[in-house]
Design a protein around this motif. Structure first.
Motif, short mmCIF file in Angstrom:
data_model
loop_
_atom_site.label_atom_id
_atom_site.label_comp_id
_atom_site.label_asym_id
_atom_site.label_seq_id
_atom_site.Cartn_x
_atom_site.Cartn_y
_atom_site.Cartn_z
N ARG A 30 54.79 -5.08 44.87
CA ARG A 30 55.27 -6.33 44.28
C ARG A 30 54.16 -7.37 44.20
NH1 ARG A 30 61.11 -6.85 47.39
NH2 ARG A 30 62.15 -5.17 46.25
N LEU A 31 53.27 -7.33 45.19
CA LEU A 31 52.15 -8.26 45.16
C LEU A 31 51.25 -7.95 43.98
CD1 LEU A 31 50.44 -10.44 46.55
CD2 LEU A 31 49.41 -8.65 47.92
N TYR A 55 60.28 -13.49 40.27
CA TYR A 55 59.92 -12.13 40.66
C TYR A 55 60.34 -11.05 39.67
CZ TYR A 55 59.35 -14.43 45.21
OH TYR A 55 58.98 -15.26 46.23
N THR A 87 56.29 -1.38 49.34
CA THR A 87 57.06 -2.25 48.44
C THR A 87 56.40 -3.61 48.27
OG1 THR A 87 59.07 -1.17 49.20
CG2 THR A 87 59.34 -3.21 47.99
N VAL A 88 56.05 -4.22 49.39
CA VAL A 88 55.42 -5.53 49.30
C VAL A 88 54.10 -5.44 48.56
CG1 VAL A 88 54.45 -7.46 50.59
CG2 VAL A 88 56.57 -6.44 51.34
N SER A 148 54.64 -15.11 49.80
CA SER A 148 55.85 -15.24 49.01
C SER A 148 56.60 -13.92 48.92
CB SER A 148 55.47 -15.76 47.63
OG SER A 148 56.59 -15.85 46.81
N ARG A 149 55.86 -12.87 48.56
CA ARG A 149 56.49 -11.56 48.42
C ARG A 149 56.98 -11.03 49.75
NH1 ARG A 149 58.49 -9.69 43.68
NH2 ARG A 149 56.92 -9.50 42.07
N GLY A 150 56.19 -11.26 50.81
CA GLY A 150 56.59 -10.78 52.13
C GLY A 150 57.86 -11.48 52.60
N LYS A 199 50.60 -15.56 47.31
CA LYS A 199 51.46 -14.55 46.68
C LYS A 199 51.97 -13.57 47.73
CE LYS A 199 49.35 -14.17 42.12
NZ LYS A 199 48.70 -13.21 41.21
N LEU A 200 51.09 -13.18 48.66
CA LEU A 200 51.48 -12.21 49.68
C LEU A 200 52.58 -12.79 50.56
CD1 LEU A 200 51.07 -9.56 51.20
CD2 LEU A 200 49.27 -10.67 52.51
N PHE A 239 52.77 -9.05 40.61
CA PHE A 239 53.21 -10.44 40.53
C PHE A 239 52.56 -11.06 39.29
CE2 PHE A 239 55.36 -13.92 41.76
CZ PHE A 239 55.23 -14.42 43.05
N ASN A 240 53.38 -11.45 38.34
CA ASN A 240 52.86 -11.99 37.08
C ASN A 240 52.07 -13.27 37.23
OD1 ASN A 240 53.84 -10.11 35.28
ND2 ASN A 240 55.80 -11.14 35.02
N PHE A 297 60.80 -10.25 50.71
CA PHE A 297 61.20 -8.90 51.13
C PHE A 297 62.07 -8.96 52.38
CE2 PHE A 297 61.04 -4.40 51.38
CZ PHE A 297 60.90 -4.07 52.71
N LEU A 337 45.78 -15.07 46.38
CA LEU A 337 46.39 -13.84 46.88
C LEU A 337 47.21 -14.08 48.13
CD1 LEU A 337 46.16 -10.99 45.71
CD2 LEU A 337 44.53 -10.47 47.52
#
Lengths: 242, 104
Positions: B72-73, A130, B68-69, A147-149, A144-145, B76-77, A152, A141
């Motif tokens: 970051r989404l 990250y 924020t999410v 994962s990020r969620g 990724k969502l 995301f690289n 967080f 997508l």
């Protein structure tokens, strides 16, 4: 310390049905370490894979020598998990640093772990997807969502001081890993999270290194459908107990 | 038993414990001010704002989380070069290992 006062890196590779990927990972690791001049060994902990992973491991042992490749083929337990594999592997590790990574080529072999450790004399160096130029390849997508969620929520609840908690590409000092293994009780993703949280509590220093997570090249993914539920359950358990 | 663990010298408070303490502190401060008897003479607008404050904060936190999410989404690289490099490494590895006698 390893004899002679130099550092030796023991790479633990738990495997299950990684016949295709294993030789490639080993080749990459061997080449990376040899080029950098670091002493290393690779410990393969196979859980009785039916696809012949163990046989490939033995061939690799012949090619690279049994001081460099240690193939542990005994069936460890019916409930094979990363935790039991690490414990088993560590008993045979002769290095003073232990590297944990996946054997399925999702983790891009990187020398930065070693460099970062030297830079800050960290107890743990954790790979993060990250931050910096870390990232993923082959994720849609939705993945990724999620994962990020999930990350967080983890950051809000646990405030762990590390950006990527569920990653499993890490470098540990051997004594640190042993101490953490005694204390950690979870399984799967949550196990990796618990290691970092407990490490924080015990006052160990953690450095971070950006890593690339490349989605499966060969082989099938072992991910199931109930992951999100078990992740949340594990997260709440950690929230309430650490 | 858990209560005594909270206050024993060796026990570190769990994250849950920290949250509960924090919420208890803020909650009681808010209750004291917002639901106070007229004995405490605060200016009317302040009292009006104070009452729904928890809801405001919750909504604000919700917006912050989404932003924020989302950010970051979006950032995301995608590691294109790493993937390409990996393919090259795989070819090199297979060639070298075959040469050394590995039967795939």
């Amino acid at each position: 310390m390893a004899p002679g006062g130099t550092d030796k890196f023991s790479v633990l590779l738990p495997t299950y049905n990684e016949r295709e990927n294993l030789p490639l990972v080993v080749w990459l690791l061997a080449r990376t370490f040899q080029e950098s001049g670091n002493d290393f060994e690779i410990i393969i902990i196979d859980d009785g894979s039916p696809d012949g992973t163990q046989e490939i491991a033995e061939q690799l042992e012949k090619i690279y020598g049994s001081d460099k490749i240690v193939s542990l083929g005994e069936i460890i337990s019916v409930l094979f998990s990363s935790g039991t594999a690490y414990i088993h592997g560590m008993k045979h590790a002769t290095g003073n640093f232990i590297v944990i990574m996946d054997a399925d080529l999702s983790h891009h072999v990187s020398l930065y772990f070693v460099l970062k450790q030297k830079e800050g004399n960290f107890d743990i160096v954790s790979g993060t997807r990250y931050k910096g130029n870390g990232g993923v390849y082959g994720w849609d997508l939705k993945r990724k969502l999620i994962s990020r969620g999930a990350n967080f929520i983890t950051q809000v609840l646990l405030r762990p001081g590390a950006s990527d908690l569920t990653g499993s590409f890490r470098l540990y000092r051997k004594e640190v890993l042993q101490k953490l293994m005694e204390k950690c009780v979870s399984k799967g993703y949550v196990f990796q999270m618990e290691m970092i949280v407990r490490a924080r509590q015990l006052g160990y220093t953690i450095g971070e290194v950006p890593i690339s997570f490349v989605d499966r090249v060969y082989g099938e993914s072992k991910l199931g459908g109930n992951e999100i539920v078990s992740f949340l359950k594990g997260l709440l358990t950690l929230f309430a107990t650490t | 038993i858990r209560f005594s663990r909270l206050f024993s010298p060796q026990a570190a408070m769990t994250k849950l414990g920290q949250w509960l303490c924090g919420l208890a502190l803020l909650g009681s401060a808010w209750a004291a001010l917002a639901l106070a008897s007229p004995g405490l003479r605060l200016p009317a607008p302040l009292r009006e704002a104070l009452l729904p404050l928890p809801v405001y904060l919750l909504v604000a936190f919700g917006c912050y989380s989404l932003a924020t999410v989302g950010y970051r989404l979006a950032t995301f690289n995608d590691c294109e070069e790493a993937a390409a490099e990996l393919q090259e490494h795989i070819s090199a590895a297979r060639a070298d290992l075959s040469r050394r006698g590995l039967c795939f």
